[in-house]
Design an enzyme around this catalytic site. Structure first.
Site, PDB file in Angstrom:
ATOM      1  CB  CYS A  68      52.663  11.651 -67.829  1.00 39.59           C
ATOM      2  SG  CYS A  68      54.038  10.843 -68.657  1.00 39.59           S
ATOM      3  CB  CYS A  72      60.429  11.091 -65.296  1.00 37.87           C
ATOM      4  SG  CYS A  72      60.126  10.274 -66.882  1.00 37.87           S
ATOM      5  CB  CYS A  75      58.328  14.853 -64.216  1.00 43.71           C
ATOM      6  SG  CYS A  75      57.275  15.640 -65.446  1.00 43.71           S
TER       7      CYS A  75
HETATM    8  C1  LIG Z   1      57.933  17.542 -69.392  1.00 45.55           C
HETATM    9  S1  LIG Z   1      58.400  16.517 -70.706  1.00 45.55           S
HETATM   10  C2  LIG Z   1      56.872  16.272 -71.584  1.00 45.55           C
HETATM   11  C3  LIG Z   1      57.001  15.421 -72.836  1.00 45.55           C
HETATM   12  C4  LIG Z   1      57.172  13.923 -72.646  1.00 45.55           C
HETATM   13  N1  LIG Z   1      56.375  13.397 -71.620  1.00 45.55           N
HETATM   14  C5  LIG Z   1      58.635  13.586 -72.460  1.00 45.55           C
HETATM   15  O1  LIG Z   1      59.037  13.183 -71.373  1.00 45.55           O
HETATM   16  O2  LIG Z   1      59.356  13.737 -73.433  1.00 45.55           O
HETATM   17  C6  LIG Z   1      59.294  17.627 -71.814  1.00 45.55           C
HETATM   18  C7  LIG Z   1      60.806  17.506 -71.713  1.00 45.55           C
HETATM   19  O3  LIG Z   1      61.218  18.016 -70.448  1.00 45.55           O
HETATM   20  C8  LIG Z   1      62.225  17.175 -69.941  1.00 45.55           C
HETATM   21  N2  LIG Z   1      62.263  17.329 -68.487  1.00 45.55           N
HETATM   22  C9  LIG Z   1      61.371  16.873 -67.600  1.00 45.55           C
HETATM   23  N3  LIG Z   1      61.732  17.191 -66.336  1.00 45.55           N
HETATM   24  C10 LIG Z   1      62.896  17.883 -66.439  1.00 45.55           C
HETATM   25  C11 LIG Z   1      63.776  18.483 -65.488  1.00 45.55           C
HETATM   26  N4  LIG Z   1      63.539  18.455 -64.192  1.00 45.55           N
HETATM   27  N5  LIG Z   1      64.874  19.119 -65.947  1.00 45.55           N
HETATM   28  C12 LIG Z   1      65.134  19.179 -67.284  1.00 45.55           C
HETATM   29  N6  LIG Z   1      64.344  18.637 -68.219  1.00 45.55           N
HETATM   30  C13 LIG Z   1      63.244  17.985 -67.803  1.00 45.55           C
HETATM   31  C14 LIG Z   1      61.785  15.794 -70.410  1.00 45.55           C
HETATM   32  O4  LIG Z   1      62.810  14.836 -70.347  1.00 45.55           O
HETATM   33  C15 LIG Z   1      61.342  16.092 -71.813  1.00 45.55           C
HETATM   34  O5  LIG Z   1      62.399  16.011 -72.721  1.00 45.55           O
HETATM   35  S1  SF4 Z   2      59.207  13.805 -68.122  1.00 40.64           S
HETATM   36 FE1  SF4 Z   2      57.243  13.983 -67.035  1.00 40.64          FE
HETATM   37  S2  SF4 Z   2      55.771  14.168 -68.646  1.00 40.64           S
HETATM   38 FE2  SF4 Z   2      57.619  13.315 -69.604  1.00 40.64          FE
HETATM   39  S3  SF4 Z   2      57.458  11.094 -69.474  1.00 40.64           S
HETATM   40 FE3  SF4 Z   2      58.479  11.715 -67.656  1.00 40.64          FE
HETATM   41  S4  SF4 Z   2      56.849  11.939 -66.153  1.00 40.64           S
HETATM   42 FE4  SF4 Z   2      55.901  11.978 -68.137  1.00 40.64          FE
END
Ligand SMILES: C[S@@+](CC[C@H](N)C(=O)[O-])C[C@H]1O[C@@H](n2cnc3c(N)ncnc32)[C@H](O)[C@@H]1O
Ligand code: SF4
Length: 346
Positions: A68, A72, A75
């Site tokens: 990525c 975040c 994440c």
């Molecule tokens: C892992 S991300 C991957 C896709 C993309 N990078 C994004 O951020 O949309 C998939 C979804 O999981 C959410 N997400 C990530 N970490 C999370 C957490 N700790 N608790 C709940 N949702 C989470 C993200 O905001 C996103 O909507």
């Molecule tokens: S939630 Fe994780 S995978 Fe999605 S943009 Fe943020 S760092 Fe990247």
């Protein structure tokens, strides 16, 4: 506990035990009569359809990459490997899933538009819509890497594009790590909403509610952006991903209480497209495939992988997915997911 729920739990547990035992035991020698009869009874139930539904991969989330460009802090699907399957192998797996009953595929990550500048993703989207004829093909992305050219090439084959946005305050996005450099995440969100309209793709928003944004009122922006769905997640901890010693992120400081989450929901009660997902609803209600096409079981608070569907097939791997179909239905996992069936104003 009511009787149907109890029964369902027993059958699910037996199903799980059956799957586990059939993997590790030699049934022909030394296994007890009682165990054999329990399994035959379970097999009867499976063939009668009592538990078959629980193992049907109706809606699957394929996290084909972990890489990525954002950082975040909360994440829960982190860059533990940089592996991505070859396109033909990914397509083979998707075909196996379709043959096992998949109706909806969601591509996620990592950032799905990163690998091969979005072309790998585009080819999978096209394959799922044209070759596999899936009713619903969707993507979850941070939106930062999407170009108009992608919509021109692949937009026809995509039903839903979800963009994640956790705040309408740029400084908060920076604090969370939902940004690349100084580029505005919010301007980009509006730009993509307009492309979705232009290229006839249903637009969705995902937000993770955490300590940095839980006091915000997002109503005005959400109403203006007018997504088909606004998924509002309570920040979730997963051991080995964003919590614990082996994790690449430490998300403890992002976690909010159930009360804080409920306050946020109450503040946005006028937003009709809001779909809330508490930790409890979220944890086991997704069928998650990782970059090796292994199902990830979150029941123990971490992501335990099954074997790959490419090696053992869907039926065997799915037994180890920890998928809770009841919760999937309770969280509204089944909805109008083909753009052809949505009443969108294009
Ligand atoms: C892992 S991300 C991957 C896709 C993309 N990078 C994004 O951020 O949309 C998939 C979804 O999981 C959410 N997400 C990530 N970490 C999370 C957490 N700790 N608790 C709940 N949702 C989470 C993200 O905001 C996103 O909507
Ligand atoms: S939630 Fe994780 S995978 Fe999605 S943009 Fe943020 S760092 Fe990247």
């Amino acid at each position: 506990m009511n009787t149907p729920l109890l029964l369902q739990l027993c059958v699910s547990t037996l199903h799980f035990i059956f799957c586990a035992l059939s993997k590790v035991c030699n049934w022909t020698a030394g296994s007890s009569k009682a165990a054999k009869s329990a399994v035959s009874s379970l097999e009867r139930k499976v063939s009668q359809g009592t538990v078959r539904d629980a193992a049907t991969p109706t809606s699957v989330n394929y996290h084909f990459t972990r890489k990525c460009n954002y950082k975040c802090g909360f994440c829960f699907h982190t860059a533990k490997t940089s592996f991505v399957l070859p396109l033909e192998e990914a397509e083979r797996g998707l075909k196996l899933l379709k043959e096992s009953g998949m109706e909806k595929i969601n591509f996620s990550g990592g950032e799905p538009f990163l690998h091969d500048k979005g072309d790998f993703l585009g080819k999978l989207v096209q394959y799922c819509k044209v070759d596999l004829q899936l009713p619903s093909v969707s993507i979850v992305s941070n939106g930062s890497m999407i170009k108009e050219k992608w919509f021109q090439k692949y937009g026809d084959y995509l039903d839903i594009l979800a963009i994640s946005c956790d705040s309408f305050d740029e400084a908060t996005n920076q604090l969370i790590g939902r940004a690349q450099g100084r580029k505005s995440h919010i301007d980009n969100l509006y730009k993509i909403r307009n492309w979705c309209k232009q290229y006839k793709v249903a637009f969705k928003i995902n937000s993770v509610i955490n300590t940095f944004n839980s006091d915000e009122d997002m109503t005005e922006h959400i109403v203006e952006l007018n997504p088909v769905r606004w998924k509002v997640f309570q920040c979730l901890l997963i051991d080995g991903e964003n919590a614990g010693e082996t994790a690449l992120r430490e998300a403890e400081r992002f976690v909010i209480s159930d009360e804080q989450f409920q306050d946020f929901l109450n503040r946005h009660s006028s937003v009709s497209c809001l779909v809330p997902e508490s930790n409890e609803k979220m944890r086991n209600s997704y069928l998650i495939l990782d970059e090796y096409m292994r199902f990830l079981d979150c029941r123990q608070g971490r992501k335990d992988p099954s074997k790959s569907i490419l090696d053992v097939g869907v039926k065997e791997a799915i037994c180890f997915s920890g998928f809770d179909e009841k919760m999937f239905l309770k969280r509204g996992g089944k909805y109008v997911w083909s753009k052809a069936d949505m009443k969108l104003e294009w």
